[in-house]
Motif scaffolding. Structure first.
Motif, short mmCIF file in Angstrom:
data_model
loop_
_atom_site.label_atom_id
_atom_site.label_comp_id
_atom_site.label_asym_id
_atom_site.label_seq_id
_atom_site.Cartn_x
_atom_site.Cartn_y
_atom_site.Cartn_z
N SER A 73 11.26 -2.99 -2.89
CA SER A 73 11.52 -4.34 -3.45
C SER A 73 10.56 -5.31 -3.06
O SER A 73 9.65 -5.13 -2.16
N PHE A 74 10.84 -6.49 -3.77
CA PHE A 74 9.66 -7.65 -3.66
C PHE A 74 10.40 -8.82 -3.75
O PHE A 74 11.36 -8.72 -4.80
N SER A 75 10.14 -9.94 -3.19
CA SER A 75 11.02 -11.13 -3.50
C SER A 75 9.76 -12.36 -3.49
O SER A 75 8.76 -12.42 -2.72
N PHE A 76 10.05 -13.42 -4.23
CA PHE A 76 8.96 -14.48 -4.36
C PHE A 76 9.62 -15.70 -4.98
O PHE A 76 10.76 -15.35 -5.74
N ASN A 77 9.24 -16.87 -4.50
CA ASN A 77 10.02 -17.99 -5.21
C ASN A 77 9.09 -18.34 -6.33
O ASN A 77 7.96 -18.68 -6.19
N PRO A 78 9.72 -18.61 -7.71
CA PRO A 78 8.95 -18.78 -8.76
C PRO A 78 8.55 -20.03 -8.94
O PRO A 78 7.62 -20.50 -9.74
N GLU A 79 9.08 -21.14 -7.90
CA GLU A 79 8.38 -22.50 -7.94
C GLU A 79 7.16 -22.86 -7.07
O GLU A 79 6.52 -23.80 -7.53
N HIS A 80 6.76 -21.75 -6.43
CA HIS A 80 5.52 -21.75 -5.49
C HIS A 80 4.42 -21.11 -6.56
O HIS A 80 4.55 -20.61 -7.53
N ALA A 81 3.27 -21.75 -6.04
CA ALA A 81 1.87 -21.09 -6.74
C ALA A 81 1.89 -19.66 -6.52
O ALA A 81 1.92 -19.01 -5.45
N LEU A 82 1.64 -18.95 -7.51
CA LEU A 82 1.68 -17.53 -7.50
C LEU A 82 0.16 -16.91 -7.73
O LEU A 82 -0.71 -17.32 -8.34
N GLN A 83 0.00 -15.87 -6.62
CA GLN A 83 -1.42 -15.31 -6.58
C GLN A 83 -1.37 -13.80 -6.84
O GLN A 83 -0.29 -13.26 -6.30
N PRO A 84 -2.26 -13.19 -7.31
CA PRO A 84 -2.23 -11.63 -7.30
C PRO A 84 -2.30 -10.87 -5.94
O PRO A 84 -2.52 -11.66 -4.93
N VAL A 85 -1.51 -9.83 -5.99
CA VAL A 85 -1.12 -9.22 -4.73
C VAL A 85 -1.80 -8.09 -5.07
O VAL A 85 -2.70 -7.67 -5.89
N SER A 86 -1.24 -6.75 -4.34
CA SER A 86 -1.49 -5.51 -4.76
C SER A 86 -0.30 -4.52 -5.37
O SER A 86 0.72 -4.82 -5.12
N GLY A 87 -0.65 -3.66 -6.18
CA GLY A 87 0.54 -2.95 -6.82
C GLY A 87 1.16 -3.48 -7.83
O GLY A 87 0.82 -4.43 -8.50
N TRP A 88 2.31 -2.73 -8.22
CA TRP A 88 2.96 -3.13 -9.43
C TRP A 88 3.76 -4.49 -9.65
O TRP A 88 4.12 -5.20 -10.49
N MET A 89 3.96 -5.13 -8.25
CA MET A 89 4.39 -6.47 -8.15
C MET A 89 3.56 -7.54 -9.17
O MET A 89 4.00 -8.48 -9.59
N ASN A 90 2.33 -7.17 -9.19
CA ASN A 90 1.42 -8.15 -10.04
C ASN A 90 1.78 -8.33 -11.42
O ASN A 90 1.62 -9.48 -11.95
N TYR A 91 2.53 -7.30 -12.13
CA TYR A 91 2.87 -7.49 -13.44
C TYR A 91 4.01 -8.63 -13.55
O TYR A 91 3.99 -9.57 -14.52
#
Length: 389
Positions: A73-91
């Motif tokens: 699982s993976f969580s993030f705040n869509p209001e924050h600036a988003l940066q690439p990470v590693s793996g499937w989450m990038n999509y």
């Protein structure tokens, strides 16, 4: 469909609410290989292998995603600036970022992803994932994005968050697919038309060479440069040409003495492939699968000999398929140096085809090739569990 009901149950268990479920298909390309970056045509179709996204809103300004396949699982705040990470989450991060960049507002959401597209089989599972997730956000938050806008968002995600400089074909095909039809896409203007591919007594069968595309990235760039080199030479005589899309065989032959043999071969393949695709569309519109199959074989020969992007295993699979009863046509599919062959096989002969091609390949290469049996289906859509079948 069992996978959708499993997904709904898993979503209820994880999040305690009922989701919207979106299905986005993988794709095959029947003919028109390495023509996209030469501003030519491609002929993809959406297939009945899909990525699924189940989604529901939540009050917290957070997007929580669970990938069933990886049990992560993976969580993030869509209001924050988003940066690439590693793996499937990038999509997911990339699609969210580019939807926001288009001026749209995304709230909190709970997401579950799963699918049955074989990874690495050349059916574009990553494009299907971007399409499913983008479409799901579009539905949940009434964003009003068109299918073509969602395709571009998926493409931008690949470019900026994943680092793959792909064309638009994969995302386009996943979002615009239509059952019983393939899509003739003009890679210059992005105009498209549906071409009938309604052969209920045939299946599209992919055979995996079990070779990974280790050379595909670097050699892909070399092929692009070689095509551009040919264009730059011909352009000195024909000033109005911009790509191999504008070059005919006569123009190319006039300049053969000025072009290196390798570059000439590369250009020759692309120019003749453009004609094959147009002839292939004509054959399909007349229901002539035999003529279309011969064009597929000619495409494979061009990809193998003039464009030099095949490998021993792909050449073996394409040639061997020609000796099996019920096969209308066979060729390598995709960028090359591995991946699958695409075969059009009579439905009643599919089991025999699978048995014979696997046995022959096993004997020579000591590995059993995976076989995927598909058919042309609709593009990305919301799944209604009551009517889905």
């Amino acid at each position: 469909m069992a996978i959708v009901e499993r997904l709904r149950k898993k979503f209820r268990d994880l999040y305690g609410q009922e989701p919207i479920v979106v299905a986005a298909p993988g794709r095959v390309n029947l003919i028109g290989e390495h023509t996209d970056y030469n501003e030519g045509f491609v002929l993809p179709g959406a297939v009945d292998k899909r990525m699924y996204v189940a989604i529901a809103s939540q009050a917290e300004p957070e997007i929580t995603i669970y990938a069933n396949h990886f049990e992560e699982s993976f969580s993030f705040n869509p209001e924050h600036a988003l940066q690439p990470v590693s793996g499937w989450m990038n999509y997911m991060l990339g699609v969210t970022h580019h939807i926001k960049a288009a001026g749209k507002t995304i709230g909190g959401a709970q997401v579950l992803i799963d699918g049955d597209i074989p990874v690495g089989a050349g059916m574009s599972s990553s494009a299907a994932l971007c399409s499913a997730y983008g479409f799901a956000l579009n539905e949940l938050f009434n964003l009003g994005l068109s299918r073509m806008e969602l395709a571009f968002i998926g493409q931008k995600t690949e470019h900026t968050f994943v680092g793959v400089k792909c064309g638009i074909m994969d995302q386009f095909a996943s979002l615009h697919g239509k059952s019983g039809h393939v899509m003739k896409l003009d890679c210059r203007s992005l105009e498209y038309e549906y071409i009938p591919f309604d052969f209920p007594d045939h299946k599209i069968v992919l055979v995996n060479s079990m070779v990974t595309h280790s050379l595909a990235g670097s050699e892909y760039n070399v092929r692009r440069q070689q095509c551009e080199e040919g264009v730059s030479i011909i352009k000195k005589t024909y000033h109005n040409i911009n790509s191999l899309r504008d070059v005919n065989l006569q123009m190319l032959q006039e300049h053969q003495h000025l072009i290196s043999p390798v570059v000439y071969d590369r250009c020759w393949y692309v120019v003749t492939e453009k004609d094959r695709l147009l002839n292939g569309c004509d054959a399909l519109q007349h229901g002539d699968l035999e003529a279309f199959g011969k064009l597929m074989i000619a495409t494979h020969n061009g990809l193998s000999k003039q464009y030099a992007v095949s490998c021993t295993q792909l050449d073996f699979l394409a040639e061997r398929a020609g000796y099996i009863k019920g096969v209308a046509g066979s060729r390598m599919m995709g960028g090359g140096f591995g991946g699958c062959t695409i075969n059009i096989v009579q439905t009643e002969m599919v089991d025999t085809f699978k048995q014979q091609i696997q046995h022959a390949f096993e004997q020579l290469f000591q590995v059993t090739p995976e076989v995927y049996i598909t058919q042309i289906e609709d593009g990305t859509h919301v799944v209604n569990s009551e009517v889905y079948h």
